[in-house]
Design an enzyme around this catalytic site. Sequence first.
Site, mmCIF file in Angstrom:
data_model
loop_
_atom_site.group_PDB
_atom_site.id
_atom_site.type_symbol
_atom_site.label_atom_id
_atom_site.label_comp_id
_atom_site.label_asym_id
_atom_site.label_seq_id
_atom_site.Cartn_x
_atom_site.Cartn_y
_atom_site.Cartn_z
ATOM 1 N N GLU A 1 -6.425 9.097 -0.810
ATOM 2 C CA GLU A 1 -6.652 7.646 -0.784
ATOM 3 C C GLU A 1 -7.667 7.165 -1.823
ATOM 4 O O GLU A 1 -7.499 6.096 -2.401
ATOM 5 C CB GLU A 1 -7.120 7.197 0.611
ATOM 6 C CG GLU A 1 -6.101 7.398 1.730
ATOM 7 C CD GLU A 1 -4.926 6.425 1.674
ATOM 8 O OE1 GLU A 1 -4.811 5.643 0.720
ATOM 9 O OE2 GLU A 1 -4.105 6.487 2.611
ATOM 10 N N SER B 1 -3.785 0.524 -4.745
ATOM 11 C CA SER B 1 -3.069 -0.603 -4.137
ATOM 12 C C SER B 1 -4.014 -1.736 -3.754
ATOM 13 O O SER B 1 -3.573 -2.725 -3.170
ATOM 14 C CB SER B 1 -2.288 -0.129 -2.904
ATOM 15 O OG SER B 1 -3.167 0.448 -1.954
ATOM 16 N N HIS C 1 0.839 -1.204 0.000
ATOM 17 C CA HIS C 1 0.000 0.000 0.000
ATOM 18 C C HIS C 1 0.879 1.260 0.000
ATOM 19 O O HIS C 1 0.687 2.160 -0.815
ATOM 20 C CB HIS C 1 -0.918 0.004 1.220
ATOM 21 C CG HIS C 1 -1.662 1.291 1.381
ATOM 22 N ND1 HIS C 1 -2.805 1.597 0.669
ATOM 23 C CD2 HIS C 1 -1.407 2.383 2.144
ATOM 24 C CE1 HIS C 1 -3.218 2.813 0.983
ATOM 25 N NE2 HIS C 1 -2.391 3.310 1.881
ATOM 26 N N HIS D 1 1.180 4.758 -2.731
ATOM 27 C CA HIS D 1 1.415 6.188 -2.488
ATOM 28 C C HIS D 1 2.582 6.800 -3.257
ATOM 29 O O HIS D 1 2.507 7.955 -3.690
ATOM 30 C CB HIS D 1 1.669 6.421 -0.991
ATOM 31 C CG HIS D 1 0.409 6.440 -0.173
ATOM 32 N ND1 HIS D 1 -0.405 7.537 -0.098
ATOM 33 C CD2 HIS D 1 -0.181 5.483 0.590
ATOM 34 C CE1 HIS D 1 -1.436 7.267 0.686
ATOM 35 N NE2 HIS D 1 -1.329 6.020 1.113
HETATM 36 FE FE LIG Z 1 -2.554 5.234 2.640
#
Ligand SMILES: [Fe+2]
Length: 261
Positions: A179, A198, A134, A139
């Site tokens: 997000e 992700s 993730h 990111h």
């Molecule tokens: Fe995150």
Amino acid sequence: MAATEPHADPRTTPVRLDGPVPEGDEILTPLYTTEQHETWKLLYARQRLLLPGRADDDYLAGLARMQFPDDRIPSLRDCSATLTRATGWRVARVPGLLREEDFFACLARRVFPSTDYIRSRAEMDYTPAPDLFHDVFGHMPMITHRAFADFYQRLGAAALAARGDDRRRLERFYWFTVEFGLIRTQRGLRIYGNGILSSYAEVRHSLTDAVEKLPFDADRIAEQDYDVWHLQPLLFVIDSFEQLAHGFDHWARRRGLARPD
Ligand SMILES: [Fe+2]
């Protein structure tokens, strides 16, 4: 994401940083097992297959720039060097989900706190606590994008300074942009939200008609609640990262949440 009860897993309890954590060149790479490298290989291959036609081009450009290895877990030190060259950000290695204060304090310094552990093979589709897949795959590519990286720092600084309901509003802003954000492009809707990118299930779900999509509206986002334990039923769509940044800055100034530069 599977339906899992909040705090069912001790990894979802935020940790407090008691002192400095290693950043950039100070980060040591753990000795991962062959199975752990294989888990990265499987996750990376599966997710990359899903992204064409779904992920935003800016994310895909960032993914290319990160040059993640496809057969082993990337080192956070290498990732940090790439981010520093791109936008002046660094990576810090953190032991788990951070307390909000510590998390936003990192962002405000252009430091991205990343875990260095990978989910188990039983958690390929869902992990209750963010792991390195993730943090790294989700990111880091967007942090190579100048406008996004600058916005991300300002969001962190504003959240660090905010208290009470305003902190909650900034958390919602974080959720629905960083997000779970979507972007309208000339070729249709695309994903730039790191939490979607992700997640195998969220990538396949987020662009479907099962999701209500609303135009970017900072005031609305700030009051929109969300549930982290299920696939998202409602997402917000930006037209550009400039719109996102300007919209956020305008909203934050209006509410007295923007920090002076
Ligand atoms: Fe995150």
